[in-house]
Scaffold this motif. Structure first.
Motif, PDB file in Angstrom:
ATOM      1  N   PRO A 143       0.827  -1.203   0.000  1.00 53.94           N
ATOM      2  CA  PRO A 143       0.000   0.000   0.000  1.00 53.94           C
ATOM      3  C   PRO A 143       0.868   1.263   0.000  1.00 53.94           C
ATOM      4  N   LEU A 144       0.301   2.356  -0.559  1.00 61.32           N
ATOM      5  CA  LEU A 144       0.995   3.647  -0.561  1.00 61.32           C
ATOM      6  C   LEU A 144       0.949   4.242   0.837  1.00 61.32           C
ATOM      7  N   LEU A 145       2.118   4.659   1.296  1.00 56.12           N
ATOM      8  CA  LEU A 145       2.245   5.228   2.635  1.00 56.12           C
ATOM      9  C   LEU A 145       2.894   6.601   2.524  1.00 56.12           C
ATOM     10  N   SER A 146       2.589   7.456   3.493  1.00 57.68           N
ATOM     11  CA  SER A 146       3.184   8.791   3.485  1.00 57.68           C
ATOM     12  C   SER A 146       4.507   8.839   4.261  1.00 57.68           C
ATOM     13  N   THR A 147       4.774   7.812   5.062  1.00 58.17           N
ATOM     14  CA  THR A 147       6.014   7.780   5.851  1.00 58.17           C
ATOM     15  C   THR A 147       7.176   7.329   4.983  1.00 58.17           C
ATOM     16  N   PRO A 148       8.239   8.135   4.894  1.00 60.33           N
ATOM     17  CA  PRO A 148       9.359   7.806   3.997  1.00 60.33           C
ATOM     18  C   PRO A 148      10.375   6.865   4.635  1.00 60.33           C
ATOM     19  N   ARG A 149       9.887   5.851   5.344  1.00 57.09           N
ATOM     20  CA  ARG A 149      10.809   4.931   6.011  1.00 57.09           C
ATOM     21  C   ARG A 149      10.165   3.558   6.143  1.00 57.09           C
ATOM     22  N   PHE A 150      10.918   2.539   5.767  1.00 59.85           N
ATOM     23  CA  PHE A 150      10.473   1.153   5.909  1.00 59.85           C
ATOM     24  C   PHE A 150      11.480   0.437   6.804  1.00 59.85           C
ATOM     25  N   THR A 151      10.966  -0.271   7.799  1.00 65.11           N
ATOM     26  CA  THR A 151      11.841  -0.887   8.811  1.00 65.11           C
ATOM     27  C   THR A 151      11.612  -2.394   8.878  1.00 65.11           C
ATOM     28  N   ASP A 152      12.457  -3.044   9.676  1.00 63.36           N
ATOM     29  CA  ASP A 152      12.369  -4.488   9.923  1.00 63.36           C
ATOM     30  C   ASP A 152      12.370  -5.284   8.622  1.00 63.36           C
ATOM     31  N   LEU A 153      13.305  -4.945   7.752  1.00 64.30           N
ATOM     32  CA  LEU A 153      13.400  -5.606   6.454  1.00 64.30           C
ATOM     33  C   LEU A 153      14.474  -6.688   6.483  1.00 64.30           C
ATOM     34  N   SER A 154      14.149  -7.831   5.908  1.00 64.17           N
ATOM     35  CA  SER A 154      15.129  -8.905   5.777  1.00 64.17           C
ATOM     36  C   SER A 154      16.028  -8.627   4.578  1.00 64.17           C
ATOM     37  N   PRO A 155      17.231  -9.199   4.535  1.00 64.86           N
ATOM     38  CA  PRO A 155      18.118  -8.992   3.384  1.00 64.86           C
ATOM     39  C   PRO A 155      17.451  -9.452   2.091  1.00 64.86           C
ATOM     40  N   ASN A 156      17.353  -8.539   1.113  1.00 65.57           N
ATOM     41  CA  ASN A 156      16.678  -8.860  -0.141  1.00 65.57           C
ATOM     42  C   ASN A 156      16.759  -7.657  -1.062  1.00 65.57           C
ATOM     43  N   ASP A 157      16.286  -7.857  -2.299  1.00 64.47           N
ATOM     44  CA  ASP A 157      16.102  -6.753  -3.237  1.00 64.47           C
ATOM     45  C   ASP A 157      14.672  -6.230  -3.116  1.00 64.47           C
ATOM     46  N   TYR A 158      14.519  -4.905  -3.142  1.00 61.78           N
ATOM     47  CA  TYR A 158      13.205  -4.289  -2.969  1.00 61.78           C
ATOM     48  C   TYR A 158      12.957  -3.279  -4.092  1.00 61.78           C
ATOM     49  N   THR A 159      11.699  -3.226  -4.534  1.00 60.27           N
ATOM     50  CA  THR A 159      11.269  -2.230  -5.507  1.00 60.27           C
ATOM     51  C   THR A 159      10.485  -1.150  -4.783  1.00 60.27           C
ATOM     52  N   LEU A 160      11.004   0.062  -4.831  1.00 56.01           N
ATOM     53  CA  LEU A 160      10.371   1.201  -4.167  1.00 56.01           C
ATOM     54  C   LEU A 160       9.642   2.042  -5.204  1.00 56.01           C
ATOM     55  N   LEU A 161       8.345   2.236  -4.996  1.00 53.01           N
ATOM     56  CA  LEU A 161       7.539   3.097  -5.859  1.00 53.01           C
ATOM     57  C   LEU A 161       7.307   4.424  -5.139  1.00 53.01           C
ATOM     58  N   VAL A 162       7.665   5.519  -5.814  1.00 56.03           N
ATOM     59  CA  VAL A 162       7.438   6.862  -5.269  1.00 56.03           C
ATOM     60  C   VAL A 162       6.400   7.545  -6.165  1.00 56.03           C
ATOM     61  N   SER A 163       5.298   7.954  -5.565  1.00 60.48           N
ATOM     62  CA  SER A 163       4.206   8.577  -6.305  1.00 60.48           C
ATOM     63  C   SER A 163       3.895   9.930  -5.680  1.00 60.48           C
ATOM     64  N   ASP A 164       3.907  11.032  -6.521  1.00 66.34           N
ATOM     65  CA  ASP A 164       3.617  12.349  -5.957  1.00 66.34           C
ATOM     66  C   ASP A 164       2.170  12.739  -6.235  1.00 66.34           C
ATOM     67  N   SER A 165       1.800  13.909  -5.750  1.00 62.77           N
ATOM     68  CA  SER A 165       0.405  14.354  -5.862  1.00 62.77           C
ATOM     69  C   SER A 165       0.009  14.707  -7.291  1.00 62.77           C
ATOM     70  N   LEU A 166       0.965  14.828  -8.179  1.00 60.18           N
ATOM     71  CA  LEU A 166       0.677  15.138  -9.578  1.00 60.18           C
ATOM     72  C   LEU A 166       0.509  13.880 -10.422  1.00 60.18           C
ATOM     73  N   GLY A 167       0.611  12.721  -9.763  1.00 61.00           N
ATOM     74  CA  GLY A 167       0.440  11.467 -10.486  1.00 61.00           C
ATOM     75  C   GLY A 167       1.697  10.954 -11.147  1.00 61.00           C
ATOM     76  N   CYS A 168       2.822  11.541 -10.814  1.00 57.09           N
ATOM     77  CA  CYS A 168       4.088  11.082 -11.389  1.00 57.09           C
ATOM     78  C   CYS A 168       4.657   9.965 -10.507  1.00 57.09           C
ATOM     79  N   ASP A 169       4.991   8.857 -11.145  1.00 48.91           N
ATOM     80  CA  ASP A 169       5.523   7.705 -10.422  1.00 48.91           C
ATOM     81  C   ASP A 169       6.974   7.440 -10.838  1.00 48.91           C
TER      82      ASP A 169
END
Length: 199
Positions: free
Chosen positions: A33-59
């Motif tokens: 889900p889209l979250l407003s907090t710019p921090r993700f914690t308690d992550l196991s070692p792995n590759d992650y895909t980060l999606l950044v979406s702004d209020s103008l609809g740019c991803d």
């Protein structure tokens, strides 16, 4: 920015988004889900895909990797045998540079030492020594060695000598081992069991 986990198996890696150029951004990790907090914690070692979406609809998508923590290795010999009275110095093998870790020692005979790279002891009986290595992150590894103490042949006594002045085997002497602290009494008898020397 991706930060590795602290110690192997902790699964406490983090991803922090620090860009201030986005307008009202929301963030999603691995399709979550889209979250407003710019921090993700308690992550196991792995590759992650980060999606950044702004209020103008740019991803924008970013591929980030949370690395695993380096393993802490400590190795001692499984067993060591010494002669009673001998000392032994334990020097564990480790994958950490000298001075970047702490080693604490303990034994079943009560020997202890904190922050000691090696341990020297002279046990009077068999003992088990345990060493625990801790690095700067608080990650640790533990190993142990069993020390056996042999009480055989406390000293060597020659059975012949020739006091004839030729410079070969003229003197009779005892050769005590490390387990002998003091000889209390010493006597020499001839073949007829008559005492010829006493000290």
């Amino acid at each position: 920015t991706a930060t590795p986990e602290t110690c192997p198996g902790d699964n406490d890696g983090t991803i922090d988004i620090t860009s201030a150029e986005l307008n009202g951004p929301h963030f999603s990790l691995n399709g979550g889900p889209l979250l407003s907090t710019p921090r993700f914690t308690d992550l196991s070692p792995n590759d992650y895909t980060l999606l950044v979406s702004d209020s103008l609809g740019c991803d924008q998508e970013f591929l980030l990797t949370v690395d695993a923590a380096g393993e802490v290795l400590l190795d001692l010999p499984e067993t060591i045998t010494i002669v009673l009275g001998d000392s032994v110095t334990l020097r564990p093998q480790t994958n950490l540079p000298t001075g970047t870790s702490l080693i604490s020692w303990g034994s079943t005979l009560g020997d202890t030492c904190s922050n000691c790279p090696t341990l020297t002891l002279r046990p009077s009986a068999g003992t088990t020594v345990v060493a625990t290595l801790t690095n700067d992150n608080g990650c640790s590894a533990t190993d142990q060695t069993v020390i056996s103490v042999s009480e055989e042949d406390p000293f060597y006594v020659p059975n012949v000598f020739s006091p004839n002045g030729d410079g070969v085997n003229d003197l009779f002497r005892l050769f005590p081992g490390p387990g002998v602290e003091r000889i209390m009494r010493f006597s020499v008898f001839d073949l007829h069991v008559f005492m010829v020397f006493k000290a």
